[in-house]
Design a protein around this motif. Structure first.
Motif, short mmCIF file in Angstrom:
data_model
loop_
_atom_site.label_atom_id
_atom_site.label_comp_id
_atom_site.label_asym_id
_atom_site.label_seq_id
_atom_site.Cartn_x
_atom_site.Cartn_y
_atom_site.Cartn_z
N THR A 1 24.37 38.89 124.20
CA THR A 1 23.11 38.35 124.73
C THR A 1 22.50 37.31 123.80
O THR A 1 21.93 36.32 124.25
CB THR A 1 22.10 39.50 124.97
N THR A 2 22.64 37.52 122.48
CA THR A 2 22.08 36.57 121.52
C THR A 2 22.78 35.23 121.59
O THR A 2 22.13 34.17 121.56
CB THR A 2 22.18 37.13 120.08
N ILE A 3 24.10 35.25 121.69
CA ILE A 3 24.85 33.99 121.78
C ILE A 3 24.46 33.23 123.04
O ILE A 3 24.25 32.00 123.00
CB ILE A 3 26.37 34.27 121.77
N ILE A 4 24.33 33.92 124.15
CA ILE A 4 23.95 33.26 125.41
C ILE A 4 22.54 32.69 125.30
O ILE A 4 22.26 31.56 125.74
CB ILE A 4 24.05 34.24 126.59
N ARG A 5 21.61 33.45 124.69
CA ARG A 5 20.21 33.00 124.58
C ARG A 5 20.07 31.80 123.64
O ARG A 5 19.35 30.85 123.94
CB ARG A 5 19.33 34.15 124.09
N VAL A 6 20.76 31.85 122.51
CA VAL A 6 20.61 30.81 121.49
C VAL A 6 21.52 29.60 121.75
O VAL A 6 21.10 28.45 121.57
CB VAL A 6 20.90 31.39 120.08
N GLU A 7 22.75 29.86 122.18
CA GLU A 7 23.74 28.79 122.29
C GLU A 7 24.18 28.50 123.71
O GLU A 7 24.98 27.58 123.94
CB GLU A 7 24.96 29.14 121.44
N GLY A 8 23.69 29.31 124.65
CA GLY A 8 24.10 29.12 126.02
C GLY A 8 25.46 29.75 126.31
O GLY A 8 26.13 30.23 125.38
N VAL A 9 25.87 29.73 127.56
CA VAL A 9 27.16 30.31 127.93
C VAL A 9 28.30 29.61 127.22
O VAL A 9 29.33 30.22 126.88
CB VAL A 9 27.36 30.24 129.47
N ARG A 10 28.13 28.33 126.94
CA ARG A 10 29.18 27.57 126.24
C ARG A 10 29.46 28.14 124.86
O ARG A 10 30.55 27.97 124.33
CB ARG A 10 28.77 26.10 126.12
N GLY A 11 28.47 28.83 124.29
CA GLY A 11 28.67 29.43 122.98
C GLY A 11 29.76 30.48 122.97
O GLY A 11 30.37 30.74 121.93
N LEU A 12 29.99 31.10 124.13
CA LEU A 12 31.03 32.13 124.23
C LEU A 12 32.43 31.52 124.29
O LEU A 12 33.42 32.24 124.24
CB LEU A 12 30.80 32.98 125.48
N TYR A 13 32.49 30.21 124.43
CA TYR A 13 33.79 29.53 124.55
C TYR A 13 34.01 28.51 123.44
O TYR A 13 34.86 27.61 123.58
CB TYR A 13 33.90 28.86 125.91
#
Length: 352
Positions: free
Chosen positions: A300-312
């Motif tokens: 959830t933190t990665i999505i909030r701070v970096e957006g969904v692109r952060g997961l990729y």
């Protein structure tokens, strides 16, 4: 019923005589066959042990060769995954090619292989256990819960998932140390002197042995479906091509293509778990940057701070790495297995 009634009506003496005759005739036979059965059982166990050892050797060689070949892209992927905000150097090197050039200029040729020693040390047992475990789980699933002539897709997926879990649990601390060594820079940014120093520092500063398994949960959540898909897609494509081409064995280039497609498919689906794993492995090494409290919190933190692109993050170098890595791994495994088994095909048509 008639047979049971006549047996019940037989005289006791006849029953006794029959029992004596049976005991007399069977006793020598059973006593003489017992050593033979015991010898046969011991030989069978020894054969299985030798066979498992060959699977381990083939898997270990496959893992070491494949990871060394793609080490530059492996390190680049890790650097991309743990990057939060771009630095001046990263501003000048936002692409895969420019990043590779930047590593060469600042760290030299050996910069591409930073952490590879640990990676190979990890990959030899990891790949060995994974391939050998997959062979054993497949063998088990051919008889349980019901005997079958060949494994269907769900059973192959289950065998792959269990092989992935087994291999990760056996080698996880080495994966964490490899990540730490790959991520650190040079000079003042260099925190660990080597494998032993990294191990000692983690044990001393991060809660003992527990610190060596930081990020294990997202790793298992990502590796189980990844390995399951990897093996299943590879074997499915191989079987389909064997049927279409009407041949007994595929050529090396075709098998390389099968491995590339399998690796790319599996990694694309499970990649976010790989990012979370790397981030959690860096906790304790990067201050508050990766202070996630759990897998869900990291997600959830990665999505909030970096957006969904952060997961990729790092997906491009990872795809460039996975395709040749899995191609080489599968082909090397099959080559070593054929060499060790003297050309004997193991597992039937279309199997690994």
């Amino acid at each position: 019923m008639a047979s049971s009634a006549s047996a019940a009506a037989a005289p006791a003496s006849a029953v006794s005589t029959a029992a004596i005759v049976t005991a007399t005739s069977s006793s020598p036979s059973s006593s003489s066959s017992s050593p033979s059965a015991s010898s046969s059982g011991a030989a069978g166990t020894w054969d299985e042990t030798i066979k498992t050892g060959k699977f381990l050797i083939a898997g270990g060689v496959a893992g070491a060769v494949s990871r060394t070949c793609v080490s530059p892209l492996e390190r680049l992927k890790i650097l991309f995954q743990i990057k939060l905000t771009p630095t001046a150097a990263q501003e000048q090197a936002p692409t895969v090619w420019r990043s590779l050039v930047h590593i060469f200029k600042t760290e030299g040729l050996m910069g591409y292989f930073k952490g590879n020693g640990t990676n190979v040390i990890r990959m030899i047992p990891y790949s060995a256990v994974q391939f050998a475990a997959y062979e054993q789980y497949k063998k088990l699933l051919l008889t349980y819960p019901s005997p079958v002539d060949d494994l269907n897709t769900p059973r192959r997926l289950f065998a792959g998932a269990m092989a992935g879990i087994t291999s990760v649990c056996a080698t996880y601390p080495l994966d964490l140390i490899r990540t730490r060594l790959s991520a650190q820079g040079e000079g003042p940014d260099r925190k660990y002197k080597g494998i032993y120093d990294c191990l000692r520092t983690i044990l001393r500063e991060e809660g003992g042995a527990r610190g060596l398994f930081r990020g294990l949960s997202p790793t298992l959540m990502g590796v189980a479906p990844y390995v399951a898909l990897n093996f299943t897609v590879y074997e499915s494509i191989k079987r389909w091509l064997l049927d279409q081409m009407q041949v007994k064995e595929l050529s090396v280039p075709v098998r390389l293509l099968c491995g590339a497609l399998a690796g790319a498919t599996a990694q694309s689906i499970t990649y976010p778990f790989d990012v979370i794993r790397r981030r959690m492995q860096m906790k304790g090494c990067s201050g508050p940057s990766f202070a996630y409290t759990s897998t869900l919190n990291a997600f959830t933190t990665i999505i909030r701070v970096e957006g969904v692109r952060g997961l990729y993050k790092g997906m491009v170098p990872n795809c460039l790495k996975v395709a040749p890595s899995m191609s080489i791994s599968f082909v090397m495994y099959e080559f070593c297995k054929k060499l060790l088994f003297g050309g004997e095909v193991q597992g039937g048509r279309g199997a690994l």
